[in-house]
Write an enzyme that holds these catalytic residues in place. Sequence first.
Site, short mmCIF file in Angstrom:
data_model
loop_
_atom_site.label_atom_id
_atom_site.label_comp_id
_atom_site.label_asym_id
_atom_site.label_seq_id
_atom_site.Cartn_x
_atom_site.Cartn_y
_atom_site.Cartn_z
N ARG A 158 23.58 -49.95 12.96
CA ARG A 158 24.65 -49.10 13.49
C ARG A 158 24.57 -47.75 12.81
O ARG A 158 23.79 -47.55 11.88
CB ARG A 158 26.03 -49.73 13.31
CG ARG A 158 26.26 -50.70 12.20
CD ARG A 158 26.25 -50.07 10.82
NE ARG A 158 27.18 -48.97 10.73
CZ ARG A 158 27.09 -47.98 9.87
NH1 ARG A 158 26.06 -47.93 9.01
NH2 ARG A 158 27.95 -47.01 9.83
N GLY A 159 25.35 -46.80 13.31
CA GLY A 159 25.23 -45.42 12.85
C GLY A 159 24.35 -44.65 13.82
O GLY A 159 23.23 -45.07 14.12
N ALA A 160 24.84 -43.52 14.33
CA ALA A 160 24.16 -42.83 15.42
C ALA A 160 22.69 -42.52 15.15
O ALA A 160 21.82 -42.83 15.98
CB ALA A 160 24.93 -41.55 15.78
N ARG A 169 24.88 -49.38 23.80
CA ARG A 169 26.16 -48.88 23.32
C ARG A 169 26.40 -47.51 23.93
O ARG A 169 25.46 -46.71 24.01
CB ARG A 169 26.21 -48.82 21.78
CG ARG A 169 26.15 -50.18 21.10
CD ARG A 169 26.44 -50.07 19.61
NE ARG A 169 27.83 -49.77 19.36
CZ ARG A 169 28.34 -49.44 18.17
NH1 ARG A 169 27.53 -49.36 17.13
NH2 ARG A 169 29.62 -49.19 18.01
N GLN A 211 33.46 -51.09 7.50
CA GLN A 211 32.16 -50.51 7.10
C GLN A 211 32.27 -49.65 5.85
O GLN A 211 31.30 -49.53 5.10
CB GLN A 211 31.56 -49.67 8.24
CG GLN A 211 31.23 -50.45 9.50
CD GLN A 211 32.27 -50.22 10.59
OE1 GLN A 211 33.48 -50.20 10.31
NE2 GLN A 211 31.83 -50.03 11.81
N ASP A 265 29.29 -39.58 15.92
CA ASP A 265 28.43 -40.27 16.87
C ASP A 265 28.13 -39.43 18.10
O ASP A 265 27.12 -39.65 18.77
CB ASP A 265 29.08 -41.59 17.29
CG ASP A 265 29.03 -42.62 16.18
OD1 ASP A 265 28.16 -43.50 16.22
OD2 ASP A 265 29.85 -42.53 15.25
N ASN A 270 33.95 -40.03 16.14
CA ASN A 270 33.49 -40.80 14.99
C ASN A 270 34.30 -42.09 14.95
O ASN A 270 35.15 -42.35 15.80
CB ASN A 270 33.66 -39.99 13.70
CG ASN A 270 32.93 -40.61 12.52
OD1 ASN A 270 31.75 -40.95 12.61
ND2 ASN A 270 33.62 -40.78 11.40
N LYS A 271 34.02 -42.92 13.98
CA LYS A 271 34.67 -44.23 13.87
C LYS A 271 36.19 -44.10 13.96
O LYS A 271 36.78 -43.16 13.43
CB LYS A 271 34.28 -44.90 12.54
CG LYS A 271 34.79 -46.30 12.36
CD LYS A 271 34.36 -47.23 13.48
CE LYS A 271 32.85 -47.31 13.62
NZ LYS A 271 32.42 -48.19 14.73
#
Length: 350
Positions: free
Chosen positions: A50-52, A93, A199, A240, A250-251
Amino acid sequence: MAFETKIKTVFWEDGRVCMIDQTLLPGEFKIVRYAQWEEVVESIRTMVVRGAPAIGCTAALGMALAAQNSAAITRANLDEYMAAAGNVMKGARPTAVNLEWAVNRMLAKLATFEGSAHDATKMLLDEAMAMLDEDIAVNRAMGKFGAELIPNYANVLTHCNAGALATVGYGTALGVIRAAVEAGKNIHVYADETRPRLQGMKLTAWELSQDNIPVTIIADNMAGVLMRECKIDCVVVGADRIAANGDAANKIGTYSVAVLAKHHKVPFYVAAPFSTIDAEIPDGSAIEIEERDHEEVTHIQGVRIAPEGPNIWNPSFDVTPNELITGIITERGVLTAPYAVSIQQSNSNS
């Protein structure tokens, strides 16, 4: 001090796409290896990776693996197979633009390559490997720009994980922190736990501890008190997808932190590679927000903590409006408002 890239989030080895299974951290460190490109798609969908930036590089390797899996004899066969694989890969995603960007880059490279299917397969792996090297270089470049913004003896708040685990190995937001420490600054990090997947607590605190960077875990609802007590000097987060006007996805929970920072006059920075900027969308309202499984909210490590019956809403991201962002840290420099102008100028000068 200089940080070696100890964490290799995703890499290629013996004809397979390899990565850290981030769903197991911090309790277990495990490398998983995939020989089929469909498994790579599933690893992105289920957040093994995960993470762009990491998603983008994983997708590039997945596309190289797809070419290898295709066993195509003719270029026509390969091109058709890769187009279909690319569509599936991009659907893993929806929010992180780096996924689509990486797949499109691989397909564009294939479209302009005139060699055989065999040579094209080799070329695609070379291109994916180049993207991994570029990711490290880009993160280090943005880290140097961002480090200049961080004062010595700073307490820095971050949300979610935008570190080595969200990239190939150095980090965006945490890359800025690492670069500041490399420059000799004394930095202490407050890591929001980042509900519902935690996270910040599980990943950010773990990797900062690996580098002996002081870190304190806080619950998401504690950030405002720290700012009111003047214990936060700045906020640095990742992204992201960033719209053409500077709105940044973002998250989930990032927007709340940005509102608190604005109220308390705390600088709020977004650190992201230029590939995260989607110049095709005018503002954040056009960013598709992924909604994930309700069990991420109702359960912790498989144990239900919520009562049966209530409705659940679980957006994975939110959008921070550009007016709440002090600066966007990229490998090309720090962009400032008006972001529509600075993004366009930086894009034109590249």
